[in-house]
Design a protein around this motif. Structure first.
Motif, short mmCIF file in Angstrom:
data_model
loop_
_atom_site.label_atom_id
_atom_site.label_comp_id
_atom_site.label_asym_id
_atom_site.label_seq_id
_atom_site.Cartn_x
_atom_site.Cartn_y
_atom_site.Cartn_z
N ALA A 58 29.83 -50.51 -18.63
CA ALA A 58 28.57 -50.66 -17.89
C ALA A 58 28.66 -49.97 -16.54
CB ALA A 58 28.24 -52.14 -17.72
N SER A 59 29.78 -50.16 -15.85
CA SER A 59 29.97 -49.54 -14.54
C SER A 59 29.94 -48.01 -14.65
CB SER A 59 31.30 -50.00 -13.94
OG SER A 59 31.52 -49.38 -12.71
N LEU A 60 30.62 -47.47 -15.64
CA LEU A 60 30.64 -46.03 -15.86
C LEU A 60 29.23 -45.51 -16.18
CD1 LEU A 60 32.22 -43.37 -16.29
CD2 LEU A 60 32.51 -44.07 -18.67
N PHE A 61 28.54 -46.21 -17.04
CA PHE A 61 27.19 -45.81 -17.45
C PHE A 61 26.24 -45.83 -16.25
CE2 PHE A 61 23.24 -45.76 -19.77
CZ PHE A 61 23.54 -45.11 -20.96
N ASN A 72 20.93 -54.18 -14.35
CA ASN A 72 21.20 -55.46 -15.02
C ASN A 72 20.97 -55.33 -16.53
OD1 ASN A 72 21.91 -56.75 -12.65
ND2 ASN A 72 19.83 -57.51 -12.28
N PHE A 73 19.95 -54.59 -16.90
CA PHE A 73 19.64 -54.35 -18.31
C PHE A 73 20.82 -53.65 -18.99
CE2 PHE A 73 17.49 -51.92 -21.73
CZ PHE A 73 16.90 -52.98 -22.41
N ILE A 74 21.35 -52.63 -18.33
CA ILE A 74 22.50 -51.89 -18.87
C ILE A 74 23.71 -52.82 -19.00
CG2 ILE A 74 24.16 -50.04 -18.37
CD1 ILE A 74 21.39 -49.09 -19.39
N LYS A 75 23.94 -53.66 -18.01
CA LYS A 75 25.07 -54.59 -18.05
C LYS A 75 24.95 -55.54 -19.24
CE LYS A 75 25.87 -54.47 -13.07
NZ LYS A 75 25.69 -55.19 -11.79
N ILE A 76 23.75 -56.05 -19.48
CA ILE A 76 23.55 -56.98 -20.60
C ILE A 76 23.78 -56.26 -21.93
CG2 ILE A 76 21.77 -58.27 -21.87
CD1 ILE A 76 20.62 -59.01 -19.07
N MET A 77 23.24 -55.04 -22.04
CA MET A 77 23.44 -54.30 -23.29
C MET A 77 24.91 -53.96 -23.49
SD MET A 77 20.11 -51.88 -23.82
CE MET A 77 20.57 -51.56 -25.53
N ALA A 78 25.63 -53.65 -22.41
CA ALA A 78 27.06 -53.35 -22.51
C ALA A 78 27.84 -54.59 -22.94
CB ALA A 78 27.59 -52.81 -21.18
N GLU A 79 27.50 -55.75 -22.37
CA GLU A 79 28.19 -56.99 -22.73
C GLU A 79 28.05 -57.29 -24.22
OE1 GLU A 79 26.73 -60.22 -20.31
OE2 GLU A 79 27.40 -59.23 -18.46
N SER A 100 24.75 -48.02 -27.37
CA SER A 100 24.45 -46.91 -28.27
C SER A 100 23.05 -47.03 -28.88
CB SER A 100 25.49 -46.82 -29.38
OG SER A 100 25.52 -48.02 -30.11
N ALA A 101 22.42 -48.20 -28.75
CA ALA A 101 21.07 -48.41 -29.27
C ALA A 101 19.99 -47.99 -28.27
CB ALA A 101 20.87 -49.86 -29.66
N LEU A 102 20.38 -47.54 -27.08
CA LEU A 102 19.41 -47.19 -26.05
C LEU A 102 18.35 -46.17 -26.50
CD1 LEU A 102 21.49 -47.27 -22.77
CD2 LEU A 102 19.30 -48.41 -23.16
N PRO A 103 18.70 -45.12 -27.25
CA PRO A 103 17.64 -44.20 -27.68
C PRO A 103 16.56 -44.90 -28.52
CG PRO A 103 19.77 -43.15 -27.91
CD PRO A 103 20.03 -44.60 -27.57
N ARG A 104 16.98 -45.78 -29.41
CA ARG A 104 16.00 -46.50 -30.24
C ARG A 104 15.22 -47.51 -29.41
NH1 ARG A 104 12.24 -46.07 -33.50
NH2 ARG A 104 11.95 -47.74 -34.98
N VAL A 105 15.88 -48.15 -28.43
CA VAL A 105 15.19 -49.06 -27.51
C VAL A 105 14.07 -48.30 -26.80
CG1 VAL A 105 15.43 -50.42 -25.38
CG2 VAL A 105 17.15 -50.62 -27.19
#
Length: 177
Positions: free
Chosen positions: A58-61, A75-82, A87-92
């Motif tokens: 998450a930190s790197l992203f 925060n959204f990225i952190k939750i998705m990383a957890e 990798s689902a971000l394009p479909r999201v």
């Protein structure tokens, strides 16, 4: 693809509901579009498949995204990383766009015709489709000379095929019945 959609749908819906609640749909659309581009990057895609810890990933992203993400986006990225879902971000992003179109009562319509449509024809087609679909229509017109005549109109699941090939195919099916 359907499994990825199942994974991505709750994130897209949550992001969209948050964006609507905070009157920030366009900013969220931009943020998600950028994050999808980052996730699609070959180097980042390899990292997402790796065994890095969620916090580190998450930190790197977030570092790669820089100023493109506000605090809520981070925060959204952190939750998705957890949850191991970066990798689902394009479909999201795609599903978020669908929700945005639904919210705005808009639909993208692809029109492939044998010949270029005049502005008057585009306007008339847009008017007819707006009435039929009960939404604002965004036309994306293109030309395919192999069609000979007619056009194919695609709006989501709706397909209207008035090409010579389509008519011959329907005639063939009717004769075989």
């Amino acid at each position: 693809m359907s499994e990825l959609t199942t994974v991505a749908r709750p994130y897209a819906r949550a992001a969209f509901e948050f964006a609507v609640e905070h009157n920030n749909i366009e900013a969220w659309s931009d943020m998600l579009g950028f994050t999808a581009s980052v996730a699609n990057n070959a180097t980042m895609a390899e990292l997402l498949k790796g065994k890095k810890a969620a916090q580190e990933l998450a930190s790197l992203f977030i570092d790669v995204c820089g100023d493109q993400l506000d605090e809520s986006g981070q925060n959204f990225i952190k939750i998705m990383a957890e949850n191991g879902r970066l990798s689902a971000l394009p479909r999201v992003t795609e599903l978020f766009g669908d929700l945005e179109d639904e919210y705005k009562k808009e639909v993208d319509v692809n029109v492939v015709s044998a010949y270029a449509l005049s502005k008057a024809q585009e306007k008339e087609l847009s008017k007819s489709l707006t009435k039929r679909l009960a939404r604002k229509v965004n036309l994306n017109c293109s030309v395919d000379k192999t069609l000979i005549t007619g056009m194919v109109i695609t709006a989501g699941d709706l397909v209207i095929d008035s090409t010579a090939k389509g008519q011959l195919h329907r005639l063939s099916n009717a004769l075989q019945s």
